[in-house]
Design an enzyme around this catalytic site. Structure first.
Site, PDB file in Angstrom:
ATOM      1  N   GLU A 268       0.805  -1.221   0.000  1.00  0.00           N
ATOM      2  CA  GLU A 268       0.000   0.000   0.000  1.00  0.00           C
ATOM      3  C   GLU A 268       0.836   1.269   0.000  1.00  0.00           C
ATOM      4  O   GLU A 268       0.501   2.237  -0.670  1.00  0.00           O
ATOM      5  CB  GLU A 268      -0.969   0.008   1.189  1.00  0.00           C
TER       6      GLU A 268
ATOM      7  N   PHE B  66      -9.671  -1.788   2.137  1.00  0.00           N
ATOM      8  CA  PHE B  66     -10.304  -1.450   3.420  1.00  0.00           C
ATOM      9  C   PHE B  66      -9.614  -0.204   3.979  1.00  0.00           C
ATOM     10  O   PHE B  66      -8.394  -0.151   4.024  1.00  0.00           O
ATOM     11  CB  PHE B  66     -10.181  -2.604   4.411  1.00  0.00           C
TER      12      PHE B  66
ATOM     13  N   HIS C 244     -10.926  -4.702   9.725  1.00  0.00           N
ATOM     14  CA  HIS C 244     -11.537  -4.555   8.398  1.00  0.00           C
ATOM     15  C   HIS C 244     -12.912  -3.912   8.493  1.00  0.00           C
ATOM     16  O   HIS C 244     -13.732  -4.081   7.600  1.00  0.00           O
ATOM     17  CB  HIS C 244     -11.698  -5.919   7.712  1.00  0.00           C
TER      18      HIS C 244
END
Lengths: 370, 339, 335
Positions: free
Chosen positions: B70, B93, B139
């Site tokens: 990420e 998420f 999440h």
């Protein structure tokens, strides 16, 4: 006495999305005599408030719908019958009334929007009826065919009615090369060609009236009659509505603008404002409306006078106006020589919504005469 | 033409239409097509919940599956945005911001200001938010307040399919970094959505219900629950007698203070609903502003209905308790009405 | 392309023509004068905050940037003044920025650690170590979409080379075959901590290899070696050959920041750098020895550079301060 002389008053279906409506109040007492077109009770949906009007004459024998109560479309709200019908028979009718099941096939036929590919682009329209002459409903600046939700079914009883989303409006094409009266009139001609309509009665509101007049001037043989409702093209004055409508960005500024359309401001529901806002936010609409406003109403003056082009070749014409029209002055009603003129009290620019029954009756009579 | 679409379809359509309109729009994210490098199907997933399905083949070369990385790909999306692209990066998420937050709040959020106005970073970061998916603590969070806190970011959280399409199109066209929060339990919710493109401006709350007695401010999934509460409380409901005005904030940054304040000036009462944890939340933010601006108009104490100050639990029985319910909202309205 | 340590370039053959050499020297000297002046001025207390000086490292930034055009993007570090000057950012605007003035590169909103000029392909000095690497990948990605042959270059210190952002970026650039270049400026210190304490591998080339990237280590004090190695890497990236890593071994003439007492340095270390590891001196000797440029020509450039910095400093000191309203503007393009 046969039950066929008992006529139900039911929750109407105003527009494709209407599933239910709320009875807000009765305008007549039990026992009141009723003529066709009389407003009997008021109904409100999330989109609009309106009056349910009599389709048959008689006496209001029973008020079934309770104010402030929501009923599904086609639910029994009241009973009309001749005075001679006994109460017992009315009771039995109410007790045994079965709401017609929603006929999917019929619903699709009646309410579906259709699309026509014309030289201008794809145009959306709705069709009602099937007997009688063609009749085309033309909405005004920033409007769409759903403006005629109180008219289309009534007019469809005696004519084959087409309600059209003009280019740049509703769900018709938004990318219009040169938005002006000439191109919109050409789009109407293209639409009639595409559907094989040799001629039609034209009913135009506001900008739609100017288009109807121009069409009659350019192709006199194709226009059997004109009905001009609070029409543009009959004088130069126009209020700030068009500019304000174009400028409005959110619900807060749009609502007061839409309120200028009606004598009764409460007609402007949250759903109406939302629907207009959703339309205004579609890609291309803002640029289209600005260009069209400039071409037709630039400098807050009407730029086109199709009425002048009609001299000597005007088909039978009916001019209807709302006395309290704050967009185009009712004084313009007299500006089309030879036309029948009707100015209706207690209504504004959207007279055909506010006084739908009266306007529908006037149009039907006009077409029958023409 | 308006059709009924799910929020999932509406988001997909917005991406599709903007990619067709502007070649600089590209998509980046983990498994947003899926199946890369394997022997099976490409576009096998179309995103973990299928939101981007079909776009890979429709827009060749412009839907980029990324490594599970990420920091790198969110940072690369930001860098590409600063160099003229309009990337829409999917963070999957929003909880995953934990591993790439620097790129979002120290880089993207700061460029415009820190570089004296001479840079712009038109990136959209899409991410799923919210509880109710039985996905537990890492999440399921509603981390909207963290992003709203940071100047330079815009934060969007639609409550329905129509808004989702229009707000996402605005997000892509917007020249600032936008955090676009998609509630996973709204993906299957349906609304009429025009087939044409349209943009909903930021900073315009939607008054979804008029009422004169109490204002309820909500966003995302909570809008539906607030509406349910309002329905229960209205005169025809079993609890009887209170008409609530329900405001869907739609965008949290910018936020439409005017609509909230105008409403509270009329109703004199406010219930703020937020699926986020209570401290430093959107609910507390709105409450504070209203307390400051509408003190004289208030007829009862402002009440907040939020998740508790806990992580999101796993066990369904606990998770259902965690998420603010319509009953809790109605109870808060009743409580403020009683004073 | 080999992944190896390059030897010093052969003294006879210069990879640039005379004009190129003069330009390189002017750039390096401008950086040196800029940094030396900041060192002196900072001690007077007029400069807000803190500054990190690039003095001693000029050959690396200049050797790389000589290959770049405005379309090529660099993501710099907290020690970014040299990168800015070499990439073409105006020293006057830079100086004004460092003084927090309204006419600074960033209108006084960024300061030393955030000087940027996107029109010159300078994506910003960066106060977050390692943060520039993903940004450079993004620049490279944008270049790939535009197909304009541009590259994205991330500068990173030996300390920040331990950041996940850097390592993730090596992988992303490799798997996407981006025209991205990672320059490790290894000056031996991460702040006060020795490179050897914090990095377990001997060579960054090994680190690159672990991600499937070619890499090369060069003597960052030798402008010519840097220039040649960078040229090869950049050309390869422009032609679609993908990313690479370039490690430049170099020295820091001053502390981590101005005011750093540098107690962690060995005895005589700084003096040795001044005497024997000054990249500018090394460059001068080489070109004079080769008879390509006369000492007088270089001295003339020195005087011109001095004047440029004099002017920049005077400009910065006289420049207007930001107005109170500037506090609130430029947070968003529109809000």
């Amino acid at each position: 006495m046969s039950a066929s002389r008992i006529v139900p008053i039911v929750m109407p279906k105003w527009g494709l999305s209407m599933k239910e409506g709320k009875v807000t109040g009765w305008l007549l007492e039990d026992g009141s005599p009723i003529n066709i077109g009389d407003a009997i009770l008021e109904v409100e949906t999330d989109k609009i408030a309106g009056a349910v009007e009599a389709s048959e004459p008689g006496v209001l024998r029973r008020r079934v719908g309770t104010p402030d109560t929501v009923y599904p479309v086609k639910a029994l709200l009241g009973v009309i019958a001749e005075a001679a019908v006994p109460d017992a028979e009315i009771d039995a009718y109410v007790a045994s009334y079965v709401m017609p099941a929603a006929d999917e096939g019929e619903e699709d036929q009646a309410a579906k929007y259709e699309f026509a590919d014309t030289p201008t682009g794809t145009l959306r329209y709705a069709r009602r009826g099937g007997a009688g002459d063609n009749l085309i409903l033309l909405h005004g600046f920033g409007g769409d065919l759903d403006n005629f939700l109180f008219n289309i079914d009534a007019l469809g009883e005696t004519a084959t009615v087409y309600a059209l989303d003009l280019p740049g409006h509703g769900q018709s094409i938004k990318n219009v090369a040169k938005p002006d009266l000439a191109s919109l009139t050409a789009a109407l001609a293209g639409f009639m060609d595409k559907l094989g309509l040799k001629d039609a009665h034209l009913v135009g509101h506001s900008l739609g009236g100017a288009i109807a007049m121009r069409m009659a001037a350019e192709a006199p043989g194709r226009v059997k009659s004109l009905t001009l409702i609070c029409s543009a093209g009959l004088g130069s004055e126009i209020g700030s509505y068009v500019d304000d409508f174009v400028a409005a960005q959110g619900r807060k500024d749009l609502k007061p603008v839409l309120e200028t359309l009606f004598a009764d401001k409460s007609q402007v529901s949250r759903q109406l404002v939302d629907d207009v806002l959703k339309y205004k936010r579609l890609d291309g609409v803002d640029a289209f409306l600005k260009a069209l406003a400039q071409a037709v109403f630039g400098g807050r003056k009407q730029q086109d006078f199709p009425a002048a082009q009609l001299a000597g070749k005007a088909p039978p014409a009916l001019v209807i106006w709302g006395r309290e029209d704050a967009v185009i002055p009712a004084a313009h009603a007299g500006n089309l020589p030879g036309a029948t003129v009707k100015v209706i009290d207690g209504a504004g620019h959207m007279v055909f919504m506010e006084k739908a029954g009266e306007v529908n009756a006037l149009i039907k009579a006009h077409i029958a005469r023409s | 033409m308006a059709r009924t679409l799910t929020m999932r379809q509406a988001i997909n359509e917005a991406l599709d239409q903007e990619m067709a309109r502007d070649q600089n729009v590209i998509l980046m994210g983990e498994d947003i097509a899926g199946g890369q490098g394997g022997d099976g199907e490409l576009d096998a997933w179309g995103g973990p919940l299928g939101v981007t399905k079909g776009l890979y083949h429709k827009h060749p070369g412009r839907v980029l599956d990324t490594p599970l990385s990420e920091s790198a790909f969110i940072g690369a999306a930001i860098g590409a945005a600063a160099c003229g692209m309009r990337p829409v990066a999917e963070l999957m998420f929003l909880d995953f911001m934990g591993v790439c937050f620097d790129q979002i709040f120290n880089q993207a959020a700061k460029f415009k200001y820190m570089f004296g106005g001479k840079a712009q970073t038109p990136i959209v970061i899409r991410a799923m938010v919210g509880a109710g998916f039985r996905a537990a603590a890492q999440h399921s969070q509603m981390l909207t307040p963290l992003f709203t806190h940071i100047p330079g970011l815009k934060v969007v959280c639609p409550s329905n399919a129509y808004d989702a399409k229009g707000l996402l199109i605005q997000s892509i066209r917007d020249n600032d970094p936008v955090i676009f929060c998609e509630h996973k339990n709204l993906y299957d919710s349906q609304a009429d959505v025009p087939a044409e493109s349209y943009a909903i401006p930021f900073g315009e709350a939607n008054v979804v219900r008029d009422g004169g007695d109490c204002t309820i401010v909500a966003y995302g999934l909570m809008v539906g629950r607030a509406m349910e509460a309002a329905k229960q409380l209205s005169p025809k409901g079993p609890k009887g007698g209170v008409e609530c005005e329900v405001i869907d904030l739609r965008t949290l940054s910018p936020i439409d203070w005017d609509t909230v304040i105008d409403s509270v000036e009329r109703t004199g009462r406010l219930v703020c609903v937020d699926e986020a944890n209570p401290r430093c939340s959107i609910a507390s933010d709105v409450s504070a502003m209203v307390a400051q601006e509408c003190f004289k108009a208030l007829k009862g104490p402002i009440r907040m209905v939020t998740a508790p100050h806990t992580p999101v639990p796993f066990s369904p029985v606990l998770e259902d308790l965690y998420i603010p319910s319509a009953a809790a909202i109605a109870a808060a309205v009743t409580k403020t009405m009683a004073q | 392309m080999k992944t190896a340590t390059k030897k010093k370039s052969a003294p006879a053959a210069f990879p640039l023509d005379r004009a190129g050499l003069l330009k390189a020297y002017r750039t390096m000297r401008t950086i040196r004068e800029f940094e030396e002046r900041l060192h002196a001025e900072f001690a007077k207390g007029d400069i807000p905050g803190f500054v990190h000086l690039y003095a001693g490292e000029e050959a690396a930034g200049t050797g790389i940037m000589m290959h770049l055009q405005d379309k090529d993007r660099i993501a710099s570090t907290h020690r970014g003044h040299g990168h800015c000057i070499a990439k073409g950012v105006d020293p006057k605007a830079m100086m004004a920025e460092i003084y927090g003035k309204a006419s600074g590169s960033c209108r006084g909103k960024g300061g030393s650690m955030h000087i940027a000029d996107l029109s010159k392909g300078m994506m910003g000095a960066n106060g977050i170590l390692g943060a520039g690497a993903p940004l450079a990948c993004g620049a490279a990605l944008a270049a790939k979409f535009r197909g304009d042959g541009a590259v994205g270059i991330s500068f990173i210190g030996d300390g920040a080379s331990n950041q996940g952002t850097f390592l993730e970026s090596l992988n992303l650039a490799a798997v996407w075959n981006l025209p991205a270049i990672f320059v490790v400026e290894n000056n031996g210190y991460a702040e006060s901590t020795s490179r050897d304490y914090a990095v377990a591998v001997d060579s960054y080339v090994d680190r690159a290899a672990g991600f499937g990237l070619p890499g090369v280590t060069v003597d960052g004090l030798d402008f010519f070696t840097v220039y040649e190695a960078a040229g090869e890497i950049i050309k390869r990236a422009r032609e679609g050959g993908g990313p690479a890593l370039l490690e430049c071994k170099m020295v820091r003439m001053y502390g981590h920041f101005e005011g750093d007492q540098q107690a962690y340095r060995g005895k005589g270390e700084v003096e040795d750098i001044r005497a024997n590891k000054d990249c500018l001196k090394m460059f001068s000797e080489r070109v004079i020895e080769a008879g390509i440029i006369a000492r007088g020509e270089l001295e003339a450039i020195d005087r011109e550079c001095l004047a440029v910095i004099d002017e920049a400093l005077a400009y910065a000191k006289a420049a207007p301060l930001p107005k109170p309203a500037d506090l609130l503007n430029d947070v968003y393009v529109s809000y």
